[in-house]
Design a protein around this motif. Structure first.
Motif, mmCIF file in Angstrom:
data_model
loop_
_atom_site.group_PDB
_atom_site.id
_atom_site.type_symbol
_atom_site.label_atom_id
_atom_site.label_comp_id
_atom_site.label_asym_id
_atom_site.label_seq_id
_atom_site.Cartn_x
_atom_site.Cartn_y
_atom_site.Cartn_z
ATOM 1 N N PRO A 138 43.927 -83.907 2.260
ATOM 2 C CA PRO A 138 43.458 -84.793 3.338
ATOM 3 C C PRO A 138 43.337 -86.245 2.894
ATOM 4 C CG PRO A 138 41.717 -83.286 2.642
ATOM 5 C CD PRO A 138 42.984 -82.807 2.036
ATOM 6 N N ALA A 139 42.909 -86.477 1.653
ATOM 7 C CA ALA A 139 42.797 -87.853 1.166
ATOM 8 C C ALA A 139 44.162 -88.513 1.101
ATOM 9 C CB ALA A 139 42.121 -87.867 -0.199
ATOM 10 N N LYS A 140 45.158 -87.759 0.677
ATOM 11 C CA LYS A 140 46.530 -88.289 0.599
ATOM 12 C C LYS A 140 46.990 -88.799 1.960
ATOM 13 C CE LYS A 140 51.222 -86.752 -0.623
ATOM 14 N NZ LYS A 140 52.018 -85.601 -1.110
ATOM 15 N N LYS A 141 46.721 -88.027 3.011
ATOM 16 C CA LYS A 141 47.125 -88.427 4.356
ATOM 17 C C LYS A 141 46.321 -89.626 4.847
ATOM 18 C CE LYS A 141 47.785 -86.722 9.074
ATOM 19 N NZ LYS A 141 47.206 -87.941 9.662
ATOM 20 N N VAL A 142 45.014 -89.604 4.609
ATOM 21 C CA VAL A 142 44.169 -90.711 5.053
ATOM 22 C C VAL A 142 44.574 -92.008 4.354
ATOM 23 C CG1 VAL A 142 41.807 -91.619 5.056
ATOM 24 C CG2 VAL A 142 42.235 -89.246 5.707
#
Length: 349
Positions: A297-301
């Motif tokens: 999720p951090a990668k996408k954000v």
């Protein structure tokens, strides 16, 4: 390599605590899970002020490195960075040249940090940035990682905030607070933000806060937030400290709302004689720290944030306070310690 080494503690002038050198040994990889990164910019965090002053260190701050806990700080501090991979462990998942960022003790507090030309980072604390990030200056990118993800994770993971909810950010002029405003508004939320300084009210409004209140007014009138947003805030991001939960956070919380306590700007680590009865009925108290499962999720954000910076939705003047050269880290600490910043202070490495 060049580095600003923590050579003394708790001196009246922060600059006297650091020694800038150009011949510090470049770190090596502890094992195949690590990368060596050429640091181009490093964001400052409050924990580094405590490190410089030899203040309290919590075991929880070591995160995934808790088994290596010790009370002594490394010679080079710095908990987040942006840069390029120059050496990649075979099990790291990275390759030389990748643009990356790291936070939450990329090397762990047992290792040297990011106030240097090079730092090491474990793969679980290193995140890739999209190729489009190269269109943004390193200094602007350096103001993004840890503040953005702490705010996002606190509000949307811990707080389970939904579009249209009301978010109250107590301590909004911090980097986490500014990013809290930006990500909440981007999701269609109403935002109430607080500050202790009247001079910073307009900047919070510029960043998108629908309502800005002074902390002194909140203390004088605990019901103030509910007057601004009837029913109260669905999610409260409490960054100032545990001592402000009872007088400010809980009174502002809507029924079935959540208070996310994730900051200690006020340096209060515990509440004497605190018990669950202090939490109002139907409200929830939780906290947030970076977890291993945050990687995807951090990668996408992060990728979405890069695009929003490029499009102008997130303007750098909202979240980047100031930039200092690595050798001037003491001056950067002075600005942070004097509470002059609004947003992230960044070192150019």
């Amino acid at each position: 390599m060049a580095a600003s080494v923590l050579s003394a503690f708790s001196l009246p002038k922060p600059s006297d605590c650091f020694t800038y050198v150009t011949d510090y040994p470049r770190p090596s990889l502890p094992n195949k899970d690590w990368v060596l990164v050429r640091v181009h910019a490093a964001g400052l965090n409050r924990a580094e002020l405590r490190a410089r002053n030899q203040e309290h260190v919590s075991k929880l701050e070591f995160g995934m490195f808790i088994d290596e806990f010790h009370e002594n700080h490394p010679k080079i501090i710095g908990e987040e960075f942006v840069g390029e991979v120059t050496e990649a462990g075979t099990d790291s998942g990275y390759k030389v040249g990748d643009v990356v960022c790291g936070w939450a003790y990329g090397g762990g507090k047992p290792y040297d940090g990011a106030y240097a030309e090079y730092t090491i980072c474990h793969k679980k604390r290193c995140w890739p940035l999209p190729d489009s990030a190269r269109k943004i200056s390193w200094e602007v990118l350096g103001a993004v990682p840890m503040g953005l993800w702490t705010a996002y994770g606190s509000i949307f993971h811990a707080g389970q905030t939904k579009p249209g909810d009301t978010v109250f950010i107590h301590g909004a002029t911090s980097s986490v607070g500014i990013w809290g405003i930006l990500v909440s508004k981007s999701a269609g939320c109403t935002v109430v933000a607080s500050t202790r300084q009247e001079s910073k009210v307009q900047k919070l409004k510029d960043a998108g806060a629908d309502h800005v209140v002074l902390e002194k007014d909140l203390l004088a009138d605990p019901g103030l937030v509910k007057k601004l947003v009837p029913g109260g805030a669905n999610t409260i991001l409490s960054i100032v400290g545990l001592h402000m939960l009872k007088p400010i956070a809980f009174p502002a919380c809507a029924m079935y709302g959540t208070v996310v306590s994730m900051g200690i700007l006020g340096k209060v680590w515990s509440i004497p004689e605190f018990n669950a009865s202090f939490i109002p009925t139907t409200r929830k108290l939780t906290t947030y720290t970076t977890l291993d499962e945050d990687y995807e999720p951090a990668k996408k954000v992060l990728a979405d944030t890069v695009e929003k910076i490029l499009s102008g939705e997130y303007k750098s003047e909202w979240f980047l306070d100031s930039v200092y050269d690595l050798k001037d880290v003491g001056k950067a600490h002075e600005r942070m310690e004097a509470n002059e910043a609004c947003g992230k202070i960044v070192l150019r490495c």
